[in-house]
Design a protein around this motif. Structure first.
Motif: not given
Length: 201
Positions: A71-75, A103-105, A111-112, A122-123
């Protein structure tokens, strides 16, 4: 590659198998949420055994990461759209950090990564080659005068993206006490990153 199960329709490639496991995970998350989604649930949704899932993903956190990245492309599109309203490289740099922290959280799937239960997961995702390349692409697509700030080459964009993403990651994972407001965070980044991006004579 094992072809047992798969609801009678085995994938033809390893990439297809991974994609279908990610789709199964997404369906489980949409239906039950993270707290009630297990690797066994995902395997059942995909029509395979847990052992088959492990063949493609080491664990649940890795599957969650793949769901998030899908889903990162939409973000990225939303971030680019937001950043185009700013007029200078320094403003874009500051706003990219603020946007990411806020926005990320709130992102349904990104956010997963924060909830995956592994401190460095996440890092590792955000500092991966793929995510840093995405950050560089976002910056390059924002129509400000990057040349005036000395940002001209692929290496320049990649370096700036890495600094900003690591800064965003730090604020996200270890917020100040009390937390900065958006304006405070924006001003802090402008104060210390902005001078490096001021037009050069």
């Amino acid at each position: 590659m094992g072809h047992h199960g798969w609801q009678g329709n085995p994938p033809g490639t390893e990439q297809e198998a991974r994609r279908r496991i990610v789709e199964a995970a997404t369906a489980c998350l949409d239906r039950a949420g993270l707290a009630k989604t297990s690797l066994s649930d995902i395997a059942a949704e995909a029509g395979v055994t847990r052992q088959t899932v492990y063949r493609y993903f080491p664990g649940l956190a890795d599957i969650l990461g793949a769901v998030a990245i899908a889903g990162v492309e939409e973000f990225a599109v939303r971030m680019e759209r937001h950043l185009t309203s700013f007029d200078s490289p320094a403003e874009v740099a500051a706003e990219s950090v603020v946007f990411g922290v806020r926005a990320v959280p709130e992102e349904r799937y990104l956010s997963l990564l924060l909830q995956a239960g592994e401190g460095d997961f996440f890092t590792g995702a955000v500092t991966s080659r793929e995510w840093l390349a995405l950050g560089a692409r976002i910056l390059r697509n924002v129509p400000v005068d990057w040349r005036s700030a000395g940002v001209t080459t692929d290496e320049d964009f990649a370096g700036l993206a890495e600094v900003l993403m690591r800064l965003f990651l730090s604020f996200l994972r270890s917020p100040s006490t009390p937390p900065h407001t958006d304006d405070q965070l924006r001003e802090l980044v402008r104060r210390w990153i902005g001078p490096a991006l001021n037009p050069r004579g």
